[in-house]
Design a protein around this motif. Sequence first.
Motif, PDB file in Angstrom:
ATOM      1  N   ASP A  59       2.376  -1.991  19.418  1.00 51.57           N
ATOM      2  CA  ASP A  59       1.824  -1.170  18.339  1.00 51.57           C
ATOM      3  C   ASP A  59       2.801  -1.148  17.170  1.00 51.57           C
ATOM      4  O   ASP A  59       4.011  -0.949  17.363  1.00 51.57           O
ATOM      5  CB  ASP A  59       1.589   0.269  18.809  1.00 51.57           C
ATOM      6  N   PHE A  60       2.258  -1.353  15.974  1.00 49.08           N
ATOM      7  CA  PHE A  60       3.004  -1.177  14.738  1.00 49.08           C
ATOM      8  C   PHE A  60       2.422   0.039  14.027  1.00 49.08           C
ATOM      9  O   PHE A  60       1.216   0.090  13.766  1.00 49.08           O
ATOM     10  CB  PHE A  60       2.898  -2.407  13.829  1.00 49.08           C
ATOM     11  N   VAL A  61       3.272   1.016  13.706  1.00 43.04           N
ATOM     12  CA  VAL A  61       2.764   2.281  13.190  1.00 43.04           C
ATOM     13  C   VAL A  61       3.374   2.594  11.828  1.00 43.04           C
ATOM     14  O   VAL A  61       4.382   2.002  11.426  1.00 43.04           O
ATOM     15  CB  VAL A  61       3.074   3.444  14.159  1.00 43.04           C
ATOM     16  N   CYS A  62       2.761   3.523  11.133  1.00 37.18           N
ATOM     17  CA  CYS A  62       3.300   4.045   9.872  1.00 37.18           C
ATOM     18  C   CYS A  62       4.633   4.743  10.159  1.00 37.18           C
ATOM     19  O   CYS A  62       4.820   5.364  11.214  1.00 37.18           O
ATOM     20  CB  CYS A  62       2.314   5.020   9.254  1.00 37.18           C
ATOM     21  N   HIS A  63       5.566   4.663   9.225  1.00 40.93           N
ATOM     22  CA  HIS A  63       6.886   5.252   9.444  1.00 40.93           C
ATOM     23  C   HIS A  63       6.842   6.767   9.582  1.00 40.93           C
ATOM     24  O   HIS A  63       7.798   7.383  10.040  1.00 40.93           O
ATOM     25  CB  HIS A  63       7.831   4.874   8.302  1.00 40.93           C
ATOM     26  N   MET A  97      -1.472  -0.553  13.592  1.00 33.67           N
ATOM     27  CA  MET A  97      -2.115  -1.823  13.949  1.00 33.67           C
ATOM     28  C   MET A  97      -1.630  -2.208  15.344  1.00 33.67           C
ATOM     29  O   MET A  97      -0.424  -2.238  15.587  1.00 33.67           O
ATOM     30  CB  MET A  97      -1.762  -2.926  12.940  1.00 33.67           C
ATOM     31  N   ARG A  98      -2.566  -2.482  16.254  1.00 38.59           N
ATOM     32  CA  ARG A  98      -2.228  -2.880  17.619  1.00 38.59           C
ATOM     33  C   ARG A  98      -2.560  -4.352  17.808  1.00 38.59           C
ATOM     34  O   ARG A  98      -3.634  -4.810  17.415  1.00 38.59           O
ATOM     35  CB  ARG A  98      -2.988  -2.043  18.639  1.00 38.59           C
ATOM     36  N   VAL A  99      -1.610  -5.076  18.395  1.00 40.30           N
ATOM     37  CA  VAL A  99      -1.839  -6.500  18.680  1.00 40.30           C
ATOM     38  C   VAL A  99      -1.664  -6.729  20.175  1.00 40.30           C
ATOM     39  O   VAL A  99      -0.853  -6.068  20.822  1.00 40.30           O
ATOM     40  CB  VAL A  99      -0.892  -7.406  17.871  1.00 40.30           C
ATOM     41  N   LYS A 100      -2.435  -7.695  20.705  1.00 39.93           N
ATOM     42  CA  LYS A 100      -2.391  -7.995  22.125  1.00 39.93           C
ATOM     43  C   LYS A 100      -2.336  -9.503  22.339  1.00 39.93           C
ATOM     44  O   LYS A 100      -3.015 -10.273  21.650  1.00 39.93           O
ATOM     45  CB  LYS A 100      -3.631  -7.421  22.823  1.00 39.93           C
ATOM     46  N   LEU A 101      -1.509  -9.932  23.299  1.00 41.13           N
ATOM     47  CA  LEU A 101      -1.357 -11.348  23.605  1.00 41.13           C
ATOM     48  C   LEU A 101      -2.457 -11.768  24.581  1.00 41.13           C
ATOM     49  O   LEU A 101      -2.503 -11.303  25.721  1.00 41.13           O
ATOM     50  CB  LEU A 101       0.028 -11.606  24.213  1.00 41.13           C
ATOM     51  N   LYS A 102      -3.328 -12.672  24.118  1.00 41.52           N
ATOM     52  CA  LYS A 102      -4.412 -13.124  24.986  1.00 41.52           C
ATOM     53  C   LYS A 102      -4.981 -14.436  24.448  1.00 41.52           C
ATOM     54  O   LYS A 102      -4.601 -14.905  23.368  1.00 41.52           O
ATOM     55  CB  LYS A 102      -5.521 -12.077  25.075  1.00 41.52           C
ATOM     56  N   LYS A 103      -5.918 -15.022  25.207  1.00 40.90           N
ATOM     57  CA  LYS A 103      -6.570 -16.253  24.805  1.00 40.90           C
ATOM     58  C   LYS A 103      -7.955 -15.948  24.253  1.00 40.90           C
ATOM     59  O   LYS A 103      -8.677 -15.113  24.797  1.00 40.90           O
ATOM     60  CB  LYS A 103      -6.702 -17.212  25.984  1.00 40.90           C
ATOM     61  N   HIS A 125       0.801  -1.227   0.000  1.00 39.25           N
ATOM     62  CA  HIS A 125       0.000   0.000   0.000  1.00 39.25           C
ATOM     63  C   HIS A 125       0.835   1.278   0.000  1.00 39.25           C
ATOM     64  O   HIS A 125       0.287   2.373   0.136  1.00 39.25           O
ATOM     65  CB  HIS A 125      -0.963   0.000   1.194  1.00 39.25           C
ATOM     66  N   GLY A 126       2.144   1.165  -0.100  1.00 40.24           N
ATOM     67  CA  GLY A 126       2.955   2.359  -0.327  1.00 40.24           C
ATOM     68  C   GLY A 126       3.484   3.061   0.898  1.00 40.24           C
ATOM     69  O   GLY A 126       3.687   4.283   0.871  1.00 40.24           O
ATOM     70  N   PHE A 127       3.745   2.335   2.005  1.00 40.38           N
ATOM     71  CA  PHE A 127       4.379   2.939   3.171  1.00 40.38           C
ATOM     72  C   PHE A 127       5.165   1.852   3.898  1.00 40.38           C
ATOM     73  O   PHE A 127       5.161   0.683   3.495  1.00 40.38           O
ATOM     74  CB  PHE A 127       3.341   3.603   4.103  1.00 40.38           C
ATOM     75  N   SER A 128       5.881   2.222   4.933  1.00 36.24           N
ATOM     76  CA  SER A 128       6.603   1.237   5.728  1.00 36.24           C
ATOM     77  C   SER A 128       6.212   1.381   7.195  1.00 36.24           C
ATOM     78  O   SER A 128       5.567   2.375   7.567  1.00 36.24           O
ATOM     79  CB  SER A 128       8.116   1.401   5.566  1.00 36.24           C
ATOM     80  N   VAL A 129       6.587   0.414   8.008  1.00 36.55           N
ATOM     81  CA  VAL A 129       6.141   0.391   9.398  1.00 36.55           C
ATOM     82  C   VAL A 129       7.334   0.299  10.347  1.00 36.55           C
ATOM     83  O   VAL A 129       8.443  -0.053   9.948  1.00 36.55           O
ATOM     84  CB  VAL A 129       5.201  -0.796   9.662  1.00 36.55           C
ATOM     85  N   ARG A 130       7.069   0.604  11.589  1.00 31.86           N
ATOM     86  CA  ARG A 130       8.063   0.425  12.645  1.00 31.86           C
ATOM     87  C   ARG A 130       7.347   0.070  13.938  1.00 31.86           C
ATOM     88  O   ARG A 130       6.158   0.353  14.112  1.00 31.86           O
ATOM     89  CB  ARG A 130       8.926   1.671  12.824  1.00 31.86           C
ATOM     90  N   LYS A 131       8.080  -0.567  14.834  1.00 35.22           N
ATOM     91  CA  LYS A 131       7.530  -0.965  16.125  1.00 35.22           C
ATOM     92  C   LYS A 131       7.644   0.201  17.107  1.00 35.22           C
ATOM     93  O   LYS A 131       8.675   0.869  17.151  1.00 35.22           O
ATOM     94  CB  LYS A 131       8.271  -2.169  16.686  1.00 35.22           C
ATOM     95  N   THR A 132       6.597   0.428  17.898  1.00 36.91           N
ATOM     96  CA  THR A 132       6.666   1.529  18.888  1.00 36.91           C
ATOM     97  C   THR A 132       6.186   1.052  20.251  1.00 36.91           C
ATOM     98  O   THR A 132       6.783   0.157  20.837  1.00 36.91           O
ATOM     99  CB  THR A 132       5.837   2.741  18.419  1.00 36.91           C
ATOM    100  N   ARG A 133       5.109   1.607  20.743  1.00 35.18           N
ATOM    101  CA  ARG A 133       4.656   1.415  22.127  1.00 35.18           C
ATOM    102  C   ARG A 133       4.371  -0.051  22.437  1.00 35.18           C
ATOM    103  O   ARG A 133       3.916  -0.812  21.584  1.00 35.18           O
ATOM    104  CB  ARG A 133       3.411   2.251  22.375  1.00 35.18           C
ATOM    105  N   PHE A 134       4.616  -0.422  23.713  1.00 43.15           N
ATOM    106  CA  PHE A 134       4.328  -1.784  24.159  1.00 43.15           C
ATOM    107  C   PHE A 134       4.049  -1.781  25.658  1.00 43.15           C
ATOM    108  O   PHE A 134       4.448  -0.875  26.381  1.00 43.15           O
ATOM    109  CB  PHE A 134       5.493  -2.734  23.836  1.00 43.15           C
TER     110      PHE A 134
END
Length: 457
Positions: free
Chosen positions: A82-86, A116-122, A61-70
């Motif tokens: 959190d994975f965010v736009c560069h 995009m935010r991801v969370k570790l859970k069941k 889609h024409g952008f790159s990402v980086r890892k940030t808050r956790f």
Amino acid sequence: MNMNIIDLNKPCQEAIQEEQEVIEQEYEQESECINFEPFTGQCFLSEEEAYLFYHKYAKQHGFSVRKTRFDKNKDGKIKRRDFVCHREGFQQSKIADPVMKQRNTASTRCDCKAHMRVKLKKSFEIFPEQWHVTEFVAIHNHELLSQEEVRFLPSYRFMTNDDEKRILLLKDGGLNVKQIMRVIELEKNVRHGHLSFTSKDVHNFFSRFRTEKAKNDVLDFLEYCKIAKKENKNFQYCVKLDDERKINAYDMPLGIFVGVDNHGRSILFGCALLRNETKSTFSWLMRTFVSMMKKTPKSILTDQDPWMTQAIAEEMPLTKHAFCIWHITSKFAFNKTCLLLDTQEEFENRWPQVIEKYKLEKNKHVVGLHSIRHSWVPSYLREHFFAGMTTTGRCESFNAFIKRFTTSRICLSLFIKQVDLAIEDIEQNQLQVRMLEKYRGASLRTLSPLEEQHKTS
């Protein structure tokens, strides 16, 4: 006692990189023709898998990402990422140091909210923990790049270990960066300009490689010289330390001693990296050269460096020192009319006429040239043997040859290897000439009976 630093993390890092490449290749194959998009509730087996998925989505889609808050749990284990736009957030302003040179690079950050935010859970109590997408924002506040443009973003440019090895090999072969890029394109059957790295990346790789090599550069250089001396009885070297018993490894001028062999071809007697271009340095150079050659040369040809001239006069008093005639005639074309005169008397008679014709009676440079006429006028040099050399052109040719393989920033250990390569090239050419002479017979350059007699003797 010797100390060696071992990177214990390297095997682990390589394993992680290989795993990432495998996962990314799988996504490449699965989503080659699919325009996929993250969605809330989507699950991944690991944080890295989630990141690679969003990474692939961003590239499409024409952008790159980086890892940030956790966030972490009580055991210190990451449970949210959190994975965010560069272009997320704003670049923090830095306090400029007026002494240091500042790079004029504008920030690309524009506080883009896409993430995009991801969370570790069941999902259910009986299921194992997985990484779930809990938030996804697809809207950007900036223009997205096309597929032709997005590949130039740093996130999508990379070199493999094989690429780096191949680049260094081609560099050792004397290829410049553009040539290296083109060769690798042909080897990989990739369209021009579509490698996974750019010429800038190659330059940066060379800088990192030089920095790494520089850590033990002088020690590697000395060790190479010791080994070469053991393996080749003709190899000689000499190193002079400064007052602090150190070697000045960089920004040193290169001095080359070049002669002519019995086939009329250039031969390299030796070369030297000098700390500076002062009289004391040139004196050490001439003294060391004579010591290695076991005798002084009958003649030597240089440019008009005053410190070198004094050093040669002191260290080689029996050597005829002449100046490169090209450096003299290139500045004053009228001097060429004086070069064809056969005798010294003719020159002395012709010189005043030239001075008067061009109104140069008060020109200090011309007056100076006349005072050193014994070192550049052909009629004053005929009694001395220069093997047909009147300029320093042979040195310039060697300089150009060595520059094909080296730069001013090359490490000492790599430099000495390239000089050895130049010498081996000369030796191979001489060997071929000797073979052809035996196979075809020596060819005469003149009709002189003396040369004919030398051929048959």
